[in-house]
Scaffold this motif. Structure first.
Motif, mmCIF file in Angstrom:
data_model
loop_
_atom_site.group_PDB
_atom_site.id
_atom_site.type_symbol
_atom_site.label_atom_id
_atom_site.label_comp_id
_atom_site.label_asym_id
_atom_site.label_seq_id
_atom_site.Cartn_x
_atom_site.Cartn_y
_atom_site.Cartn_z
ATOM 1 N N LEU A 161 0.819 -1.210 0.000
ATOM 2 C CA LEU A 161 0.000 0.000 0.000
ATOM 3 C C LEU A 161 0.852 1.259 0.000
ATOM 4 C CD1 LEU A 161 -2.891 -1.057 2.396
ATOM 5 C CD2 LEU A 161 -3.042 -0.624 -0.076
ATOM 6 N N GLY A 162 2.102 1.149 0.435
ATOM 7 C CA GLY A 162 3.002 2.282 0.351
ATOM 8 C C GLY A 162 3.714 2.386 -0.971
ATOM 9 N N ALA A 163 4.130 1.229 -1.528
ATOM 10 C CA ALA A 163 5.007 1.239 -2.697
ATOM 11 C C ALA A 163 4.317 0.842 -3.999
ATOM 12 C CB ALA A 163 6.178 0.286 -2.457
ATOM 13 N N GLY A 164 3.183 0.151 -3.935
ATOM 14 C CA GLY A 164 2.517 -0.301 -5.150
ATOM 15 C C GLY A 164 2.968 -1.664 -5.626
ATOM 16 N N PHE A 165 3.851 -2.332 -4.872
ATOM 17 C CA PHE A 165 4.296 -3.689 -5.171
ATOM 18 C C PHE A 165 4.938 -4.245 -3.913
ATOM 19 C CE2 PHE A 165 7.956 -1.055 -5.857
ATOM 20 C CZ PHE A 165 9.058 -1.819 -5.487
ATOM 21 N N VAL A 166 5.244 -5.545 -3.934
ATOM 22 C CA VAL A 166 5.879 -6.195 -2.790
ATOM 23 C C VAL A 166 7.301 -6.587 -3.197
ATOM 24 C CG1 VAL A 166 5.797 -8.086 -1.141
ATOM 25 C CG2 VAL A 166 3.663 -7.071 -1.991
ATOM 26 N N ALA A 407 -0.054 6.949 2.577
ATOM 27 C CA ALA A 407 0.724 7.277 3.770
ATOM 28 C C ALA A 407 0.373 6.316 4.908
ATOM 29 C CB ALA A 407 0.439 8.711 4.193
ATOM 30 N N PRO A 408 1.270 6.175 5.894
ATOM 31 C CA PRO A 408 1.011 5.227 6.996
ATOM 32 C C PRO A 408 -0.311 5.458 7.718
ATOM 33 C CG PRO A 408 3.316 5.852 6.992
ATOM 34 C CD PRO A 408 2.646 6.713 5.958
ATOM 35 N N ASP A 409 -0.678 6.710 7.964
ATOM 36 C CA ASP A 409 -1.930 6.945 8.698
ATOM 37 C C ASP A 409 -3.148 6.531 7.860
ATOM 38 O OD1 ASP A 409 -1.480 8.979 6.883
ATOM 39 O OD2 ASP A 409 -2.279 10.570 8.158
ATOM 40 N N ALA A 410 -3.080 6.705 6.548
ATOM 41 C CA ALA A 410 -4.185 6.277 5.686
ATOM 42 C C ALA A 410 -4.303 4.759 5.685
ATOM 43 C CB ALA A 410 -3.975 6.796 4.267
ATOM 44 N N LYS A 411 -3.174 4.066 5.644
ATOM 45 C CA LYS A 411 -3.210 2.599 5.676
ATOM 46 C C LYS A 411 -3.834 2.105 6.973
ATOM 47 C CE LYS A 411 1.248 2.249 4.740
ATOM 48 N NZ LYS A 411 2.573 1.664 4.473
ATOM 49 N N ARG A 412 -3.412 2.691 8.097
ATOM 50 C CA ARG A 412 -3.952 2.258 9.400
ATOM 51 C C ARG A 412 -5.447 2.471 9.477
ATOM 52 N NH1 ARG A 412 0.901 4.517 11.332
ATOM 53 N NH2 ARG A 412 -0.166 6.500 11.649
ATOM 54 N N SER A 413 -5.928 3.565 8.951
ATOM 55 C CA SER A 413 -7.355 3.861 9.066
ATOM 56 C C SER A 413 -8.206 2.961 8.172
ATOM 57 C CB SER A 413 -7.620 5.330 8.702
ATOM 58 O OG SER A 413 -7.386 5.562 7.330
ATOM 59 N N LEU A 414 -7.663 2.510 7.051
ATOM 60 C CA LEU A 414 -8.451 1.757 6.087
ATOM 61 C C LEU A 414 -8.437 0.250 6.347
ATOM 62 C CD1 LEU A 414 -7.392 3.693 2.874
ATOM 63 C CD2 LEU A 414 -9.737 3.496 3.710
ATOM 64 N N GLY A 422 1.532 -2.211 11.224
ATOM 65 C CA GLY A 422 2.319 -1.135 11.843
ATOM 66 C C GLY A 422 3.678 -0.975 11.190
ATOM 67 N N GLY A 423 3.798 -1.281 9.947
ATOM 68 C CA GLY A 423 5.061 -1.243 9.227
ATOM 69 C C GLY A 423 5.259 -2.562 8.512
ATOM 70 N N PRO A 424 6.352 -2.696 7.790
ATOM 71 C CA PRO A 424 7.545 -1.837 7.722
ATOM 72 C C PRO A 424 7.468 -0.690 6.747
ATOM 73 C CG PRO A 424 7.900 -3.832 6.450
ATOM 74 C CD PRO A 424 6.535 -3.958 7.054
ATOM 75 N N ASP A 425 6.305 -0.443 6.159
ATOM 76 C CA ASP A 425 6.131 0.660 5.227
ATOM 77 C C ASP A 425 7.155 0.547 4.092
ATOM 78 O OD1 ASP A 425 4.717 2.945 4.377
ATOM 79 O OD2 ASP A 425 6.220 4.262 5.249
ATOM 80 N N LEU A 426 7.933 1.589 3.829
ATOM 81 C CA LEU A 426 8.851 1.580 2.688
ATOM 82 C C LEU A 426 10.267 1.138 3.047
ATOM 83 C CD1 LEU A 426 7.792 4.967 1.018
ATOM 84 C CD2 LEU A 426 6.913 2.681 0.550
#
Length: 590
Positions: A161-166, A407-414, A422-426
């Motif tokens: 959700l942060g990068a558009g791929f894994v 963004a991290p806050d958008a991911k958490r809310s959705l 809670g991560g690791p985000d990017l």
């Protein structure tokens, strides 16, 4: 059978009860059509090899091995792997020039070796399974064989959700990994160990040369790469957009062939801003090519997306999968292999954001607290991105923010609570300390981020999965070892300089392409503006999210708030695209 489209020309299964092991293969035959069946074996059938891809220097390696006493039964590149492994052990991987996912089963040593090429043109997945070890070119094959259970990995979804791929080694599935590009894994009685055999890195100690000498060298290396990539026992075509990269590859290919080159391109009849057909047709005319086109319309996306997401195995939105699938369907109906220009932008600085140093200037003058506030509350997505770059704790982290989706806050809310990692985000995408140490300037560092991340595990993954679905192999001469080695030591002023991109490629284009093509600027292959949200197809995609809100990965109320946000001229479609793609992936696999 789950991978039938990948290899319609041969299927084979062999088992070894004494080892408790077996190999299964599907083959797309481009070299030694009749004699190159897999697995390939050594003289006493104690070493076996499987190969997905092509080893372009296999003829030279074969001559060397024959001189050392090895005997060959076929003309196929797969058999070279067996004897080179016998001769050199794991070191043989560094000798291979090509694109490959390969497996070597050494019965005498009770050892399995798996490897993936340096740039990452071919994927390879593996997982613990039933007390053993399973691997495949596609995750769905592991599921179809009931060797692995499909379960989502929350941490991987957070990265997606942060990068558009894994990025490798993760996949979107818990317990399944994909081999990192340029690495190998050895499995034996002691367990499994993974090592690298190829690393990208800049070499800034090369003797000084003139700009012209560098252009001359690129010309020689790219022409040689095109020649090796044309080697096959079947016709090879070319994807032609009318941009520099694909046009140069097609030009060098056409000059080497004795028959007209078959070329393929995409047309956007409803989107003039995205349509490059005038330029691709000009190139086809210039080359005397046998040219074909296929249309893409935004209304096609909702129908295409479920099938394409399943073919990809993982959610990928950082590269336009529907466009590539259309091209592959056209080319695959006429040839088994195509040349393309992918990789040139990452190696030589083709994307527009490589020309923009402005957000890095903000990092020097703007307090981090103020930048974080701007990133959270600015209405313009471009300003939010600049603020995130300014607020990033390190330069490497700032590079990653250029292409962020949510963004991290958008991911958490959705996301549902059980999927919030809670991560690791990017963080997994950031380049290594070793690679950063090789970078002399910010351009090299930013290029390295794309080469070791989005190129390997989004763009090239897309070309492999969607091409092979149409029994089509995409060959990419710009990712030839010789061209990459040049890019590693090419000065940055010959990549991006004074607002101009790909300086060395532009000069080569002026030498070989029609003036009107050489004078063009970069136009990335991308969905037409508004494809995801600003048309009737977008409404259908919104409904995909809402219909599945009670059983999908997202919470309904936050999702409805996200979707009901008022449209603005500058609204970014990318977060919406990321959510839709994840929901479709969830529907397909869970």
């Amino acid at each position: 059978s789950a991978m039938r489209d990948r290899g319609p020309d041969q299927e084979n299964v062999v088992s070894f009860p004494e080892l408790g092991a077996g190999l299964a293969v599907r083959r797309l035959a481009l070299v030694d059509l009749d004699g190159g069946g897999q697995p390939a074996t050594n003289e006493d059938s104690t070493v076996l090899a499987l190969l997905n891809g092509e080893v372009y220097n296999h003829v030279a390696l074969r001559r060397e091995l024959e001189g050392l006493g090895h005997r060959f039964r076929t003309r196929c590149d797969t058999e070279v792997l067996v004897h080179l492994y016998e001769q050199e052990g794991e070191r043989f991987l560094a000798r291979l020039e090509g694109m490959f996912a390969l497996a070597i089963l050494d019965l005498g040593r009770r050892r399995l070796l798996l490897a993936r090429d340096g740039p990452g043109m071919k994927p390879l997945y593996y997982a613990p399974a039933a007390g053993g070890f399973a691997f495949a070119s596609e995750v769905k094959a592991l599921f179809a064989a009931k060797l692995v259970e499909a379960r989502p990995d929350p941490a991987a979804l957070d990265i997606y959700l942060g990068a558009g791929f894994v990025p490798a080694p993760r996949t979107a599935f818990a317990g399944v990994e994909k081999l990192v590009a340029g690495s190998f894994v050895v499995v034996d009685d002691a367990g499994a160990r993974t090592e690298s055999f190829w690393r990208f890195g800049y070499r800034n100690d090369a003797p000084p040369r003139s700009d012209r000498e560098y252009v001359d060298e690129l010309e020689l290396r790219l022409d040689a790469a095109v020649g090796s990539h044309l080697a096959a026992d079947v016709p090879i075509g070319a994807l032609v957009s009318g941009g520099w990269d694909s046009s140069l590859v097609a030009t060098f290919a056409a000059r080497r062939l004795g028959t007209p080159l078959q070329t393929f391109s995409l047309v956007f009849p409803e989107n003039p801003d995205s349509d490059e057909s005038r330029h691709s047709r000009r190139m086809a005319e210039w080359l005397g090519a046998d040219h074909r086109e296929i249309e893409y319309r935004p209304a096609m996306l909702p129908e295409l997306l479920p099938r394409l997401v399943r073919l990809m195995d993982e959610p990928v939105v950082a590269s336009p999968i529907a466009l590539t699938s259309c091209l592959a369907s056209l080319a695959g109906a006429h040839v088994k292999g195509v040349l393309g220009g992918e990789g040139a932008d990452e190696l030589f600085g083709g994307y527009q954001y490589f020309r923009r140093p402005f957000p890095y200037w903000l990092r020097r003058v703007m307090p981090k607290t103020l930048a974080r506030l701007g990133a959270r509350h600015a209405s313009d997505p471009r300003i939010r991105r600049w603020m995130r770059i300014a607020a990033a704790p390190t330069e490497r982290a700032a590079d990653a923010e250029w292409t962020r989706f949510l963004a991290p806050d958008a991911k958490r809310s959705l996301l549902r609570p059980e999927l919030r990692a809670g991560g690791p985000d990017l963080a997994p995408l950031l380049i290594s300390d070793e690679l950063e140490a090789s970078c002399r300037d910010h351009l090299q560092r930013r290029l390295a981020y794309d080469i070791r991340g989005r190129l390997a595990d989004a763009i090239l993954l897309k070309y492999d999965k969607l091409g092979m679905n149409h029994a089509l192999e995409a060959r990419l001469p710009f990712l030839d070892r010789g061209v990459i080695e040049l890019a590693e030591r090419l000065p940055s002023h010959l990549k991006v300089h004074r607002g101009r991109e790909k300086i060395v490629v532009a000069e080569l284009a002026r030498r070989h392409l029609p003036p009107e093509i050489a004078a063009r600027r970069k136009q990335a292959l991308a969905y037409p503006r508004g494809s995801w949200a600003k048309n009737p197809a977008g409404e259908r995609l919104r409904q995909v999210l809402l219909d599945a809100a009670h059983h999908g990965p997202f919470l309904r109320e936050p999702l409805e708030r996200f979707l009901s946000a008022p449209p603005t001229p500058m609204r970014d479609d990318r977060p919406f695209a990321a959510l839709v793609t994840l929901q479709v992936w969830w529907n397909e696999f869970f």
